[in-house]
Design a protein around this motif. Structure first.
Motif, PDB file in Angstrom:
ATOM      1  N   UNK A  84      -0.015  -5.954  -8.770  1.00 37.11           N
ATOM      2  CA  UNK A  84       0.218  -6.222 -10.195  1.00 37.11           C
ATOM      3  C   UNK A  84       0.815  -7.603 -10.407  1.00 37.11           C
ATOM      4  N   UNK A  85       1.807  -7.947  -9.594  1.00 35.84           N
ATOM      5  CA  UNK A  85       2.439  -9.275  -9.727  1.00 35.84           C
ATOM      6  C   UNK A  85       1.428 -10.397  -9.452  1.00 35.84           C
ATOM      7  N   UNK A  86       0.585 -10.180  -8.459  1.00 40.93           N
ATOM      8  CA  UNK A  86      -0.430 -11.176  -8.126  1.00 40.93           C
ATOM      9  C   UNK A  86      -1.434 -11.333  -9.266  1.00 40.93           C
ATOM     10  N   UNK A  87      -1.863 -10.232  -9.842  1.00 40.93           N
ATOM     11  CA  UNK A  87      -2.883 -10.268 -10.893  1.00 40.93           C
ATOM     12  C   UNK A  87      -2.347 -10.730 -12.237  1.00 40.93           C
ATOM     13  N   UNK A  88      -1.113 -10.351 -12.578  1.00 50.72           N
ATOM     14  CA  UNK A  88      -0.609 -10.600 -13.929  1.00 50.72           C
ATOM     15  C   UNK A  88       0.601 -11.516 -13.996  1.00 50.72           C
TER      16      UNK A  88
ATOM     17  N   UNK B  77      -7.223  -3.007 -15.523  1.00 45.87           N
ATOM     18  CA  UNK B  77      -6.912  -3.356 -14.137  1.00 45.87           C
ATOM     19  C   UNK B  77      -6.574  -2.093 -13.342  1.00 45.87           C
ATOM     20  N   UNK B  78      -5.721  -1.238 -13.886  1.00 45.40           N
ATOM     21  CA  UNK B  78      -5.344  -0.001 -13.196  1.00 45.40           C
ATOM     22  C   UNK B  78      -6.558   0.879 -12.922  1.00 45.40           C
TER      23      UNK B  78
ATOM     24  N   UNK C 264      -2.866   3.748  -2.161  1.00 49.70           N
ATOM     25  CA  UNK C 264      -1.988   2.617  -2.390  1.00 49.70           C
ATOM     26  C   UNK C 264      -0.637   3.161  -2.841  1.00 49.70           C
ATOM     27  N   UNK C 265       0.429   2.778  -2.137  1.00 48.18           N
ATOM     28  CA  UNK C 265       1.750   3.234  -2.559  1.00 48.18           C
ATOM     29  C   UNK C 265       2.330   2.282  -3.605  1.00 48.18           C
ATOM     30  N   UNK C 266       3.497   2.618  -4.124  1.00 48.58           N
ATOM     31  CA  UNK C 266       4.088   1.863  -5.230  1.00 48.58           C
ATOM     32  C   UNK C 266       4.384   0.408  -4.853  1.00 48.58           C
ATOM     33  N   UNK C 267       4.794   0.163  -3.611  1.00 49.00           N
ATOM     34  CA  UNK C 267       5.097  -1.207  -3.183  1.00 49.00           C
ATOM     35  C   UNK C 267       3.836  -2.059  -3.147  1.00 49.00           C
ATOM     36  N   UNK C 268       2.748  -1.500  -2.651  1.00 47.73           N
ATOM     37  CA  UNK C 268       1.470  -2.228  -2.640  1.00 47.73           C
ATOM     38  C   UNK C 268       0.980  -2.479  -4.069  1.00 47.73           C
TER      39      UNK C 268
ATOM     40  N   UNK D 183       6.837  -7.063 -15.712  1.00 48.16           N
ATOM     41  CA  UNK D 183       8.041  -6.871 -14.902  1.00 48.16           C
ATOM     42  C   UNK D 183       7.901  -5.511 -14.234  1.00 48.16           C
ATOM     43  N   UNK D 184       8.022  -5.490 -12.920  1.00 47.77           N
ATOM     44  CA  UNK D 184       7.739  -4.270 -12.158  1.00 47.77           C
ATOM     45  C   UNK D 184       8.962  -3.880 -11.329  1.00 47.77           C
TER      46      UNK D 184
END
Length: 75
Positions: free
Chosen positions: A10-14, A43-44, A1-5, A19-20
């Motif tokens: 993260x945004x979807x889950x939290x 989560x990570x 998984x790259x940083x964009x994925x 702020x990412x």
């Protein structure tokens, strides 16, 4: 998984609790409240096999102390 994925996941889950910012395909910065840290770490570790805490850094700020936790993903 790259940083964009990872950012999208993260945004979807939290949601607004994190702020990412993606700095490169392999580097992501996230800002969150200390109270949310245990959930984010769980989560990570669940979503990213090989995710581990690499180091923590403290910075003396004008109005307190900033803590930065650096995670690495191997594998």
């Amino acid at each position: 998984m790259d940083a964009t994925e990872l950012e999208s996941s993260l945004r979807e889950a939290l949601g607004a609790r994190v702020a990412v910012a993606v700095r490169s395909p392999k580097r992501l910065y996230a800002r969150l409240d200390a109270a949310d840290l245990p959930e984010v770490v769980r989560w990570l570790r669940t979503r990213l096999p090989g995710c581990r805490l690499a180091k923590s850094t403290g910075i003396d700020l004008r109005d307190g102390v900033g803590l930065f936790h650096h995670f690495a993903v191997t594998g």
